[in-house]
Design a protein around this motif. Structure first.
Motif, PDB file in Angstrom:
ATOM      1  N   PRO A 133       8.946   1.133   0.905  1.00  7.09           N
ATOM      2  CA  PRO A 133       7.619   0.572   1.204  1.00  7.09           C
ATOM      3  C   PRO A 133       7.640  -0.964   1.224  1.00  7.09           C
ATOM      4  O   PRO A 133       7.248  -1.630   0.275  1.00  7.09           O
ATOM      5  CB  PRO A 133       6.750   1.119   0.066  1.00  7.09           C
ATOM      6  CG  PRO A 133       7.701   1.304  -1.070  1.00  7.09           C
ATOM      7  CD  PRO A 133       9.011   1.687  -0.448  1.00  7.09           C
ATOM      8  N   TRP A 134       8.087  -1.544   2.348  1.00  9.01           N
ATOM      9  CA  TRP A 134       8.255  -2.989   2.422  1.00  9.01           C
ATOM     10  C   TRP A 134       6.978  -3.757   2.196  1.00  9.01           C
ATOM     11  O   TRP A 134       6.998  -4.820   1.568  1.00  9.01           O
ATOM     12  CB  TRP A 134       8.882  -3.389   3.760  1.00  9.01           C
ATOM     13  CG  TRP A 134      10.328  -3.109   3.749  1.00  9.01           C
ATOM     14  CD1 TRP A 134      10.998  -2.192   4.506  1.00  9.01           C
ATOM     15  CD2 TRP A 134      11.312  -3.693   2.898  1.00  9.01           C
ATOM     16  NE1 TRP A 134      12.331  -2.188   4.170  1.00  9.01           N
ATOM     17  CE2 TRP A 134      12.544  -3.092   3.183  1.00  9.01           C
ATOM     18  CE3 TRP A 134      11.263  -4.653   1.900  1.00  9.01           C
ATOM     19  CZ2 TRP A 134      13.717  -3.437   2.534  1.00  9.01           C
ATOM     20  CZ3 TRP A 134      12.428  -5.002   1.239  1.00  9.01           C
ATOM     21  CH2 TRP A 134      13.633  -4.397   1.566  1.00  9.01           C
ATOM     22  N   ASN A 135       5.870  -3.280   2.693  1.00  7.53           N
ATOM     23  CA  ASN A 135       4.616  -4.025   2.498  1.00  7.53           C
ATOM     24  C   ASN A 135       4.312  -4.191   1.017  1.00  7.53           C
ATOM     25  O   ASN A 135       3.892  -5.258   0.585  1.00  7.53           O
ATOM     26  CB  ASN A 135       3.462  -3.335   3.228  1.00  7.53           C
ATOM     27  CG  ASN A 135       3.627  -3.396   4.731  1.00  7.53           C
ATOM     28  OD1 ASN A 135       4.315  -4.261   5.254  1.00  7.53           O
ATOM     29  ND2 ASN A 135       3.009  -2.459   5.430  1.00  7.53           N
ATOM     30  N   ASP A 136       4.536  -3.146   0.231  1.00  6.42           N
ATOM     31  CA  ASP A 136       4.295  -3.225  -1.218  1.00  6.42           C
ATOM     32  C   ASP A 136       5.320  -4.109  -1.912  1.00  6.42           C
ATOM     33  O   ASP A 136       4.999  -4.821  -2.863  1.00  6.42           O
ATOM     34  CB  ASP A 136       4.297  -1.828  -1.837  1.00  6.42           C
ATOM     35  CG  ASP A 136       3.102  -1.006  -1.414  1.00  6.42           C
ATOM     36  OD1 ASP A 136       2.079  -1.588  -0.989  1.00  6.42           O
ATOM     37  OD2 ASP A 136       3.177   0.234  -1.495  1.00  6.42           O
ATOM     38  N   LEU A 137       6.559  -4.075  -1.463  1.00  6.70           N
ATOM     39  CA  LEU A 137       7.588  -4.940  -2.043  1.00  6.70           C
ATOM     40  C   LEU A 137       7.315  -6.400  -1.728  1.00  6.70           C
ATOM     41  O   LEU A 137       7.359  -7.260  -2.614  1.00  6.70           O
ATOM     42  CB  LEU A 137       8.971  -4.540  -1.519  1.00  6.70           C
ATOM     43  CG  LEU A 137       9.564  -3.284  -2.139  1.00  6.70           C
ATOM     44  CD1 LEU A 137      10.650  -2.701  -1.249  1.00  6.70           C
ATOM     45  CD2 LEU A 137      10.111  -3.579  -3.525  1.00  6.70           C
ATOM     46  N   LEU A 138       7.031  -6.698  -0.481  1.00  4.72           N
ATOM     47  CA  LEU A 138       6.821  -8.086  -0.069  1.00  4.72           C
ATOM     48  C   LEU A 138       5.559  -8.693  -0.674  1.00  4.72           C
ATOM     49  O   LEU A 138       5.507  -9.893  -0.919  1.00  4.72           O
ATOM     50  CB  LEU A 138       6.782  -8.184   1.454  1.00  4.72           C
ATOM     51  CG  LEU A 138       8.109  -7.888   2.156  1.00  4.72           C
ATOM     52  CD1 LEU A 138       7.912  -7.777   3.660  1.00  4.72           C
ATOM     53  CD2 LEU A 138       9.147  -8.945   1.824  1.00  4.72           C
ATOM     54  N   SER A 139       4.563  -7.866  -0.918  1.00  2.00           N
ATOM     55  CA  SER A 139       3.315  -8.378  -1.490  1.00  2.00           C
ATOM     56  C   SER A 139       3.378  -8.498  -3.005  1.00  2.00           C
ATOM     57  O   SER A 139       2.469  -9.049  -3.622  1.00  2.00           O
ATOM     58  CB  SER A 139       2.150  -7.464  -1.116  1.00  2.00           C
ATOM     59  OG  SER A 139       2.275  -6.220  -1.801  1.00  2.00           O
ATOM     60  N   GLY A 140       4.435  -7.973  -3.628  1.00  2.00           N
ATOM     61  CA  GLY A 140       4.568  -8.047  -5.078  1.00  2.00           C
ATOM     62  C   GLY A 140       3.923  -6.895  -5.822  1.00  2.00           C
ATOM     63  O   GLY A 140       3.870  -6.894  -7.045  1.00  2.00           O
ATOM     64  N   ARG A 141       3.423  -5.890  -5.093  1.00  2.00           N
ATOM     65  CA  ARG A 141       2.833  -4.725  -5.773  1.00  2.00           C
ATOM     66  C   ARG A 141       3.906  -3.851  -6.409  1.00  2.00           C
ATOM     67  O   ARG A 141       3.628  -3.090  -7.320  1.00  2.00           O
ATOM     68  CB  ARG A 141       1.977  -3.915  -4.803  1.00  2.00           C
ATOM     69  CG  ARG A 141       0.675  -4.611  -4.418  1.00  2.00           C
ATOM     70  CD  ARG A 141      -0.247  -3.710  -3.615  1.00  2.00           C
ATOM     71  NE  ARG A 141       0.301  -3.338  -2.335  1.00  2.00           N
ATOM     72  CZ  ARG A 141       0.104  -3.997  -1.191  1.00  2.00           C
ATOM     73  NH1 ARG A 141      -0.628  -5.092  -1.194  1.00  2.00           N
ATOM     74  NH2 ARG A 141       0.627  -3.593  -0.060  1.00  2.00           N
ATOM     75  N   ILE A 142       5.144  -3.939  -5.917  1.00  2.00           N
ATOM     76  CA  ILE A 142       6.274  -3.225  -6.511  1.00  2.00           C
ATOM     77  C   ILE A 142       7.243  -4.267  -7.038  1.00  2.00           C
ATOM     78  O   ILE A 142       7.728  -5.109  -6.278  1.00  2.00           O
ATOM     79  CB  ILE A 142       6.966  -2.313  -5.478  1.00  2.00           C
ATOM     80  CG1 ILE A 142       6.047  -1.150  -5.106  1.00  2.00           C
ATOM     81  CG2 ILE A 142       8.298  -1.798  -6.012  1.00  2.00           C
ATOM     82  CD1 ILE A 142       6.622  -0.205  -4.078  1.00  2.00           C
ATOM     83  N   THR A 143       7.519  -4.217  -8.346  1.00  2.09           N
ATOM     84  CA  THR A 143       8.407  -5.210  -8.960  1.00  2.09           C
ATOM     85  C   THR A 143       9.516  -4.576  -9.788  1.00  2.09           C
ATOM     86  O   THR A 143      10.369  -5.279 -10.301  1.00  2.09           O
ATOM     87  CB  THR A 143       7.618  -6.175  -9.861  1.00  2.09           C
ATOM     88  OG1 THR A 143       6.972  -5.408 -10.886  1.00  2.09           O
ATOM     89  CG2 THR A 143       6.586  -6.968  -9.067  1.00  2.09           C
TER      90      THR A 143
END
Length: 160
Positions: A133-143
């Protein structure tokens, strides 16, 4: 900082000899190189704490006039995503049982590197087409790896 290219065996030797501190590898490369590492550098290990990720994609290119082939590829890809066979292929061919055991993905901290060279092109990719899920990774929602393992497409590739 300088960057060099060489065969992986040579770069592994640089790490082993403390000439470099890090040799990042893609998840698809780890299993294939494991026997080399075991035989040549048995004291070397995969860092158990960090997962470095950056957006990257593979595309199908066809001649501009071959719209029929482009449509067939897109239709086929959409179908394998919808019926789950794409996910099964990822789980069987890339995220093998060996790799799942080695990665211990749940316990890793994730460091996301931006990839500005491809950001514009990747922004147009349908999020359903990503393995992660790149959108979540790039937005910082997945850390963390635990966060990553909670995403629907990756639950089955994470060792409990």
């Amino acid at each position: 900082m300088r960057a060099y290219t060489a065969r992986s065996e040579k770069l592994l030797r640089l790490v082993n000899d403390n000439r470099v501190q890090l040799f990042p590898r893609g998840v698809a490369e780890l299993e294939a190189e494991a026997s080399v590492v075991r035989s040549l550098y048995p004291q070397m290990l995969l860092d158990p704490h960090l997962l470095i990720v950056y957006p990257f994609a593979g595309f199908f290119y066809v001649a501009p006039e071959n719209t029929e082939l482009a449509a067939a590829i897109q239709t086929g890809f959409e179908r394998v995503i919808a019926d789950g066979s794409y996910q099964r292929l990822v789980e069987e061919a890339i995220m093998t049982p060996w790799l799942r055991r080695q990665l211990k993905l749940r316990s890793r901290r994730i460091l996301v590197l931006q990839n500005p060279e491809v950001a514009e092109v990747l922004a147009d990719v349908n999020p359903a087409h990503w393995i992660v899920p790149w959108n979540d990774l790039l937005s910082g929602r997945i850390t963390s790896g635990n966060d990553l393992c909670s995403s629907s497409g990756l639950k089955r590739i994470c060792v409990k």
